[in-house]
Scaffold this motif. Structure first.
Motif, mmCIF file in Angstrom:
data_model
loop_
_atom_site.group_PDB
_atom_site.id
_atom_site.type_symbol
_atom_site.label_atom_id
_atom_site.label_comp_id
_atom_site.label_asym_id
_atom_site.label_seq_id
_atom_site.Cartn_x
_atom_site.Cartn_y
_atom_site.Cartn_z
ATOM 1 N N GLN A 5 0.844 -1.201 0.000
ATOM 2 C CA GLN A 5 0.000 0.000 0.000
ATOM 3 C C GLN A 5 0.872 1.242 0.000
ATOM 4 O O GLN A 5 1.759 1.402 0.847
ATOM 5 C CB GLN A 5 -0.894 -0.001 1.231
ATOM 6 C CG GLN A 5 -1.777 1.236 1.366
ATOM 7 C CD GLN A 5 -2.656 1.148 2.583
ATOM 8 O OE1 GLN A 5 -3.361 0.161 2.772
ATOM 9 N NE2 GLN A 5 -2.628 2.177 3.424
ATOM 10 N N VAL A 6 0.635 2.141 -0.955
ATOM 11 C CA VAL A 6 1.423 3.377 -1.032
ATOM 12 C C VAL A 6 0.859 4.392 -0.041
ATOM 13 O O VAL A 6 -0.356 4.428 0.199
ATOM 14 C CB VAL A 6 1.430 3.957 -2.454
ATOM 15 C CG1 VAL A 6 1.961 2.922 -3.443
ATOM 16 C CG2 VAL A 6 0.052 4.428 -2.888
ATOM 17 N N PRO A 7 1.718 5.237 0.556
ATOM 18 C CA PRO A 7 1.233 6.191 1.566
ATOM 19 C C PRO A 7 0.277 7.244 0.991
ATOM 20 O O PRO A 7 -0.755 7.537 1.594
ATOM 21 C CB PRO A 7 2.525 6.832 2.086
ATOM 22 C CG PRO A 7 3.602 5.864 1.743
ATOM 23 C CD PRO A 7 3.179 5.223 0.464
ATOM 24 N N GLN A 8 0.632 7.817 -0.153
ATOM 25 C CA GLN A 8 -0.193 8.845 -0.783
ATOM 26 C C GLN A 8 -0.623 8.354 -2.161
ATOM 27 O O GLN A 8 0.224 8.027 -2.995
ATOM 28 C CB GLN A 8 0.597 10.159 -0.933
ATOM 29 C CG GLN A 8 1.216 10.673 0.366
ATOM 30 C CD GLN A 8 0.159 11.131 1.353
ATOM 31 O OE1 GLN A 8 -0.860 11.707 0.965
ATOM 32 N NE2 GLN A 8 0.405 10.889 2.638
ATOM 33 N N ALA A 9 -1.912 8.320 -2.406
ATOM 34 C CA ALA A 9 -2.415 7.762 -3.657
ATOM 35 C C ALA A 9 -1.851 8.477 -4.876
ATOM 36 O O ALA A 9 -1.584 7.841 -5.903
ATOM 37 C CB ALA A 9 -3.946 7.825 -3.673
ATOM 38 N N GLU A 10 -1.633 9.779 -4.770
ATOM 39 C CA GLU A 10 -1.143 10.523 -5.929
ATOM 40 C C GLU A 10 0.281 10.112 -6.310
ATOM 41 O O GLU A 10 0.732 10.373 -7.427
ATOM 42 C CB GLU A 10 -1.196 12.025 -5.660
ATOM 43 C CG GLU A 10 -0.244 12.512 -4.588
ATOM 44 C CD GLU A 10 -0.302 14.024 -4.401
ATOM 45 O OE1 GLU A 10 0.576 14.544 -3.707
ATOM 46 O OE2 GLU A 10 -1.222 14.665 -4.965
ATOM 47 N N ASP A 11 1.000 9.452 -5.383
ATOM 48 C CA ASP A 11 2.355 8.991 -5.673
ATOM 49 C C ASP A 11 2.380 7.592 -6.282
ATOM 50 O O ASP A 11 3.464 7.055 -6.560
ATOM 51 C CB ASP A 11 3.197 8.984 -4.389
ATOM 52 C CG ASP A 11 3.420 10.387 -3.842
ATOM 53 O OD1 ASP A 11 3.443 11.340 -4.651
ATOM 54 O OD2 ASP A 11 3.562 10.527 -2.610
ATOM 55 N N LEU A 12 1.231 6.983 -6.490
ATOM 56 C CA LEU A 12 1.168 5.636 -7.040
ATOM 57 C C LEU A 12 1.986 5.481 -8.326
ATOM 58 O O LEU A 12 2.710 4.485 -8.467
ATOM 59 C CB LEU A 12 -0.284 5.237 -7.286
ATOM 60 C CG LEU A 12 -0.508 3.865 -7.921
ATOM 61 C CD1 LEU A 12 -0.156 2.757 -6.944
ATOM 62 C CD2 LEU A 12 -1.934 3.701 -8.416
ATOM 63 N N PRO A 13 1.928 6.413 -9.272
ATOM 64 C CA PRO A 13 2.694 6.221 -10.518
ATOM 65 C C PRO A 13 4.194 6.046 -10.289
ATOM 66 O O PRO A 13 4.835 5.254 -10.977
ATOM 67 C CB PRO A 13 2.404 7.498 -11.310
ATOM 68 C CG PRO A 13 1.066 7.946 -10.819
ATOM 69 C CD PRO A 13 1.078 7.618 -9.352
#
Length: 500
Positions: free
Chosen positions: A205-213
């Protein structure tokens, strides 16, 4: 469920209004994007999880066995594609010493209890990339291809009674439903040949969704090296081969699981199962899933979860068959998360090996973005080439990498040296001490140091038996028996490197 009841449910599914389904997906996508922008899917605490598949064999003969549905429910496992399959999913845990320990203990506890119960039925659950010994009195070809027609609906005889699985064979989607692999031939009327293979699927799970890419891009760059370490399915059931053993051994890929999934489920000219493209934004990730071709549209009913609001989008995600894929879900608003599901790894010889891959992948996802490692700039085409080279040759593949100094390299000592160094760094960033890091990473580090993977172990065993004059079929089955016997002693508490 009777065949006629299953056929009727499949028919009802096939009558779903596709336009209505697509309309609901479109509405849900806009709602999902709003929630993403508002931070609903952000969670600063890294979370990990694991999906783990098994198949059942006869405890005396190692032949494949069907798991009674009542037994599957009793042992707390979930049904998968084939009647011989069983799957467990771990509870989400923080990426920490305690979280990894809890994941390991959960898998060990469930598996130990399950093995005790299935033993009363004369069977054993096996953790492996592909089965090779068909049920007693059957061939792999007949077991995988057997089907019946019930009121105009084609049903696989040995497939779980999941409507979605059976519906795939009766839609206009056009999955190949045929194996395409070196010197292997099998045509079927359903997607049942896919049940040859089993996998582990780590989640991060990534901490911030906007950093997924950014995380996703790194995940694609480490996919090849991780597959190279994990290969575990070099052989098909022998009756599926169409060439002489010498030719089979000369052309044998180390990881046939990848080719099985791609060839059986991909329609001609429309490869849904594939190495994914990079993602430019989190919105692009959502759009990629929403725009993917729907296989079996099914109208969803609320079941009391937060992500019921995106139920039709989540249904589409179920057939977003990429080897690495983004996931957006959550049973509650507080549990909503954006994560990466790493799908190309076959099942491993032991629980410790499986958790080692979870820890290694999670450690890399912690370290590489934090340290801004230059492998981020490795060309996507090179990452894809790495992936399929690893599928073919395992640790003997030529893999491209960009070092921390920004220099391109194909030196395996540099590639895997940095891979393990950053996995160690990532776990250290999550509070694990040196001894704990060693426990999780040494099983894979030793594979590289020894130049041996489970697939290479199998290949060497079969080759040596055949060279001694053992018929090829008996050589493969003898290797499989040895694999199951060694696993019986090491699955819950041991390690693959104990076999060396």
């Amino acid at each position: 469920m009777s065949g006629s009841e299953l056929a009727e449910r499949v028919r009802e599914t096939l009558d779903v209004d596709r336009d209505e389904f697509d309309r609901r997906v479109e509405e849900e996508v806009e709602d999902l994007k709003r929630e993403l922008h508002e931070g609903t899917f952000d969670n600063p605490q890294a979370i990990v999880g694991l999906e783990y598949e098994f198949y059942a064999v006869d405890a005396e003969t190692d032949a494949l066995m069907r798991v009674p549905r009542r037994l599957l429910e009793f042992i707390g496992f979930e049904k998968e594609l084939g009647l011989h399959n069983a799957e467990m999913q771990t509870a989400p845990q923080p990426l920490s010493a305690y979280g990894l320990r809890a994941t390991t203990a959960e898998v060990q506890a469930k598996l130990d209890a399950a093995q005790r119960e299935v033993r009363s039925e004369g069977m054993r659950l096996v953790s492996d990339g592909m089965w090779t010994v068909p049920p007693i009195g059957e061939t792999a070809r007949s077991y995988l291809a057997d089907s019946v027609e019930e009121n105009g609906v084609t049903l696989a005889t040995n497939m779980s009674d999941s409507v979605r699985y059976h519906a795939m064979a009766n839609t206009e989607f056009g999955a190949s439903m045929a194996l395409s692999a070196p010197h292997v031939d099998l045509d079927a009327d359903t997607v049942m040949p896919e049940s040859l293979i089993t996998s582990i699927q780590p989640h991060y799970q990534v901490p911030q969704a906007e950093d997924l890419p950014e995380y996703f891009r790194y995940a694609l760059r480490v996919a090849g090296p991780l597959v190279a370490l994990g290969v575990n399915s070099p052989f098909f059931p022998p009756d599926l081969y169409t060439a002489d053993p010498e030719v089979v051994l000369a052309d044998c890929p180390m990881e046939n699981r990848i080719g099985v999934f791609e060839s059986v489920l991909n329609p001609p000219g429309d490869p849904k199962v594939r190495f994914p493209e990079d993602i430019e934004s989190v919105e692009d990730a959502v759009d990629a899933i929403a725009g993917d071709r729907t296989v079996v549209p099914m109208l969803q009913e609320p079941i009391g979860r937060f992500d019921d609001r995106f139920a039709h989008f989540r249904h589409k995600h179920g057939t977003f068959w990429r080897w690495v894929r983004p996931v957006f879900d959550g049973a509650s608003r507080q549990a909503a998360n954006a994560r990466i599901e790493f799908r190309p790894l076959p099942c491993q010889p032991t629980v410790r090996d499986s958790v080692a891959f979870l820890a290694t992948f999670a450690g890399l996802m912690e370290s590489l973005p934090t340290r801004e490692h230059p492998v981020y700039h490795l060309e996507w085409a090179d990452a894809r080439e790495n992936f399929y080279a690893a599928v073919q040759d395992g640790l003997r593949a030529d893999l491209s990498w960009v070092t921390r100094d920004g220099d391109p390299t194909v030196d395996p000592d540099l590639v895997f040296g940095e891979l393990f160094e950053h996995a160690r760094d990532g776990l250290s960033l999550r509070g694990l001490d040196e001894g704990e890091v060693d426990y999780y990473l040494r099983p894979l580090e030793r594979r590289f140091e020894e130049g041996i993977t489970p697939a290479r172990w199998k290949y060497r065993d079969v080759s040596e038996r055949y060279a001694r004059g053992v018929p090829f079929t008996e050589a493969v089955w003898g290797m499989q028996s040895d694999y199951v016997d060694r696993q019986a002693e090491t699955l819950v508490e041991g390690c693959f490197t104990d076999w060396l």
